[in-house]
Design an enzyme around this catalytic site. Structure first.
Site, mmCIF file in Angstrom:
data_model
loop_
_atom_site.group_PDB
_atom_site.id
_atom_site.type_symbol
_atom_site.label_atom_id
_atom_site.label_comp_id
_atom_site.label_asym_id
_atom_site.label_seq_id
_atom_site.Cartn_x
_atom_site.Cartn_y
_atom_site.Cartn_z
ATOM 1 C CE LYS A 1 -4.111 -2.117 0.520
ATOM 2 N NZ LYS A 1 -4.599 -2.624 1.802
ATOM 3 C CE LYS B 1 -5.926 -14.739 -7.360
ATOM 4 N NZ LYS B 1 -6.310 -14.703 -5.958
ATOM 5 C CE LYS C 1 -13.822 -7.241 -4.403
ATOM 6 N NZ LYS C 1 -13.750 -6.805 -3.021
#
Ligand code: TRP
Length: 334
Positions: free
Chosen positions: A116, A198, A201
């Site tokens: 982050k 994969k 989002k």
């Protein structure tokens, strides 16, 4: 464990995007199975989303969408407590106490924190650093033993276990050590349509099937999935991206359909155009009813408010019982 008492399951999902097929087969479908056998607390982690998304203009819409998509996928508000994190204020109190057991050095080493910092160097707020403390509070608040989470959350869960142990050691036994938990076999990882990684989002949205995608969008995305001109040798090994197409078929297609394409592959007569057409239609058949149900729930604010209130009430009851123990053990009763 007391006899006859169900084990407690707790998990959270951040309201930061649209749910996709990976969320459905990797997580949601497991939650749905758990709700019959365990005492379940499933929460929309709106407070966690503030660490990365301080702008709250869209938050309400996202919270409603996530709830609606969860219910449309089979979560039953009569069985599991379905609630919103910020509706359970006891979370903040436990978060504060746990912060005194959390060391700065440990938190700084957490890989998700480091990621982050790299992603948002201008907003390295303390909430970001203590993200795992808040998550530990969510879990320990219900004295949950089992936490269904993906691989990416295992480190956070380990931190929650550390705080449980630290608390118990310092103040006396209150918390069980929460364990990662998944129903049945290994989690299904749903591959993305471009053969790279994969479904996700936030990344490669054109290679991810969302529960909110329209029929046409689903067909288009599947049509564009990576394939090639087919094998030239009988019984060849499938390249990864073709293996992925078969895996996707195994989620939504009938067995005989899959067997037909398997044998076409093995005798080199496979037509990927046909395969993708079939896969597209079966994906539409699978996703459309969920999308339609989610849409009708999402736009029924009255119903959503009832669900959230009912869930929060259940969660608060469990939270209150824990917090009484916590204050007592900490000696905060004067
Ligand atoms: N951090 C989790 C995620 O990003 C969401 C979450 C918040 C959570 N609180 C939780 C998961 C408690 C399990 C238990 O996916």
């Amino acid at each position: 464990m007391e006899k006859g008492k169900k084990q407690i399951v707790m998990s959270g999902i951040r309201p930061t995007g649209f749910l996709h097929l990976g969320n459905y087969f990797g997580a949601l479908r497991n939650y749905v199975r758990m709700q019959d056998e365990y005492e379940c607390y499933f929460m929309v982690a709106d407070l966690h989303s503030l660490t990365t998304h301080p702008d709250t203009k869209e938050l309400k819409g996202h919270v409603h969408r996530v709830l609606a998509e969860n219910i449309a996928s089979g979560l039953d508000p009569e069985k599991a407590a379905l609630f919103c994190q910020s509706h359970v204020r006891e979370t903040s109190e436990l978060y504060l106490y746990l912060n005194m057991l959390a060391y700065k050095g440990e938190l700084e080493k957490t890989p998700t924190f480091k990621d982050k910092v790299r992603l948002q160097p201008d907003n390295v707020n303390a909430g970001l650093l203590t993200y795992p403390v808040l998550m530990a509070a969510d879990i320990l608040l219900h004295r949950a033993a089992l936490v269904p989470v993906g691989k990416d959350q295992e480190q956070h869960l380990e931190i929650a276990r550390t705080y449980a142990t630290r608390f118990n050691h310092r103040y006396g036994d209150v918390f069980p050590g929460p364990q990662a938990f998944n129903f049945g076999q290994a989690l299904v990882k749903v591959p993305s349509l471009d053969g790279e990684g994969k479904m996700s989002k936030s990344e490669n949205q054109n290679a991810t099937l969302y529960l909110a995608d329209s029929d046409d969008v689903i067909r288009k995305k599947v049509k564009k999935a990576k394939s090639d001109s087919g094998p030239t040798e009988p019984n060849s090994v499938k390249p990864d991206y073709i293996e992925n197409l078969f895996l996707l078929m195994s989620l939504v297609c009938e067995k005989d359909v899959i067997e037909k394409f398997e044998s076409d592959y093995n005798n080199c007569t496979i037509q990927y155009g046909k395969l993708k057409e079939q896969l597209g239609e079966d994906m539409v058949k699978f996703i459309a009813p969920i999308r339609e149900k989610a849409e009708s729930i999402r736009t029924n604010e009255k119903y959503l408010n009832e669900v959230m209130e009912k869930g929060a009430e259940k969660a608060r009851k469990s939270a209150n019982a824990t917090m009484e123990q916590v204050r007592k053990h900490m000696g905060l009763v004067y």
